[in-house]
Design a protein around this motif. Structure first.
Motif, PDB file in Angstrom:
ATOM      1  N   GLN A   1       0.723  -1.147  -0.230  1.00 50.78           N
ATOM      2  CA  GLN A   1       0.069  -0.071   0.148  1.00 50.78           C
ATOM      3  C   GLN A   1       0.820   1.423   0.115  1.00 50.78           C
ATOM      4  N   LYS A   2       1.901   1.379   0.646  1.00 48.14           N
ATOM      5  CA  LYS A   2       2.948   2.132   0.586  1.00 48.14           C
ATOM      6  C   LYS A   2       3.584   2.668  -0.627  1.00 48.14           C
TER       7      LYS A   2
ATOM      8  N   LYS B   1      -2.133   6.098  -6.336  1.00 46.68           N
ATOM      9  CA  LYS B   1      -3.378   5.930  -5.757  1.00 46.68           C
ATOM     10  C   LYS B   1      -3.749   7.205  -5.113  1.00 46.68           C
ATOM     11  N   ILE B   2      -3.269   8.375  -5.385  1.00 42.49           N
ATOM     12  CA  ILE B   2      -3.347   9.524  -4.407  1.00 42.49           C
ATOM     13  C   ILE B   2      -4.897  10.089  -4.423  1.00 42.49           C
ATOM     14  N   GLY B   3      -5.410  10.015  -6.025  1.00 41.60           N
ATOM     15  CA  GLY B   3      -6.601  10.408  -6.225  1.00 41.60           C
ATOM     16  C   GLY B   3      -7.780   9.555  -5.346  1.00 41.60           C
ATOM     17  N   ILE B   4      -7.686   8.268  -5.089  1.00 41.06           N
ATOM     18  CA  ILE B   4      -8.460   7.336  -4.423  1.00 41.06           C
ATOM     19  C   ILE B   4      -8.222   7.874  -2.808  1.00 41.06           C
ATOM     20  N   LEU B   5      -6.895   8.136  -2.380  1.00 39.30           N
ATOM     21  CA  LEU B   5      -6.739   8.594  -1.175  1.00 39.30           C
ATOM     22  C   LEU B   5      -7.242   9.893  -0.529  1.00 39.30           C
ATOM     23  N   ARG B   6      -7.525  10.869  -1.528  1.00 36.87           N
ATOM     24  CA  ARG B   6      -7.922  12.121  -1.622  1.00 36.87           C
ATOM     25  C   ARG B   6      -9.588  11.945  -1.360  1.00 36.87           C
ATOM     26  N   ARG B   7     -10.224  11.032  -2.238  1.00 34.15           N
ATOM     27  CA  ARG B   7     -11.720  10.899  -2.132  1.00 34.15           C
ATOM     28  C   ARG B   7     -11.939  10.197  -0.691  1.00 34.15           C
ATOM     29  N   MET B   8     -11.346   9.345  -0.359  1.00 27.53           N
ATOM     30  CA  MET B   8     -11.532   8.564   0.869  1.00 27.53           C
ATOM     31  C   MET B   8     -11.390   9.677   2.130  1.00 27.53           C
ATOM     32  N   LYS B   9     -10.411  10.452   1.930  1.00 29.06           N
ATOM     33  CA  LYS B   9     -10.316  11.687   2.978  1.00 29.06           C
ATOM     34  C   LYS B   9     -11.660  12.346   3.085  1.00 29.06           C
TER      35      LYS B   9
ATOM     36  N   LEU C   1      -6.429  -0.175  -3.158  1.00 26.49           N
ATOM     37  CA  LEU C   1      -4.904   0.477  -2.633  1.00 26.49           C
ATOM     38  C   LEU C   1      -3.904  -0.650  -2.635  1.00 26.49           C
ATOM     39  N   ALA C   2      -4.173  -2.044  -2.535  1.00 32.49           N
ATOM     40  CA  ALA C   2      -3.286  -3.064  -2.512  1.00 32.49           C
ATOM     41  C   ALA C   2      -3.721  -4.184  -2.832  1.00 32.49           C
TER      42      ALA C   2
END
Length: 172
Positions: free
Chosen positions: A83-84, A90-98, A130-131
């Protein structure tokens, strides 16, 4: 010690001393306890917000959350290392998750519990991207059965790949 110091020291031990490829959210929620929103700034600062959930809503939420052991254990490091590595891609997914996390906070504090359940589903669908080891066939089948039986949403607690499946289910 105060919660901030405990969380920082626990994170330092696990990450720097033991070399674990983990985040720091578990140490912070363990140190602070309760229902909180944790925000992690780029400069390393952690903001801890206490969620103000109505007592009746809190009781209803507790009645509607179900936790199941998947009967599968795993080494979180394997999931978290991949994941790291994938963060930039995956930054777009992470921003949406936030953003969904902030919406979930609002659902909980405004008593929109069914909407919270639906957000769990949306974030779970994103987390799986993410992974590769975040989910398994067994977890996917259990989640599908839960949704077919009426669960609004859910997620694997922790890194994924096993452990516990948390579901939000209305009484019916």
């Amino acid at each position: 010690r105060d919660p901030e110091t405990l969380a920082r020291e626990a994170s330092e031990i696990e990450i720097s001393v033991l070399g674990k490829p983990i985040g720091i959210q578990d140490q912070y929620i363990s140190a602070y306890g309760g229902q909180r929103l944790l925000s992690f700034d780029v400069d390393g600062k952690v903001r801890v917000e206490t969620l103000k959930i109505d007592g009746d809503d809190w009781s209803i939420l507790n009645e509607r959350l179900m936790l199941f052991f998947t009967n599968t254990t795993r080494q979180a490091e394997q999931v978290l290392t991949e994941q790291k590595r994938n963060i930039d891609a995956k930054i777009g997914i992470l921003r949406r998750m936030k953003q969904l996390t902030l919406e979930a906070r609002d659902c909980l504090t405004n008593g929109n519990l069914d909407d919270f359940g639906a957000l769990l589903d949306e974030t779970w669908q994103m987390k799986k991207q993410l992974a590769s080891k975040i989910t398994t066939t067994v977890i996917d089948e259990a989640y599908k059965a839960a949704k077919e039986a009426g669960a609004r949403g859910g997620k694997i607690a922790g890194a994924g790949g096993g452990g516990y499946l948390l579901l939000y289910c209305r009484p019916e």
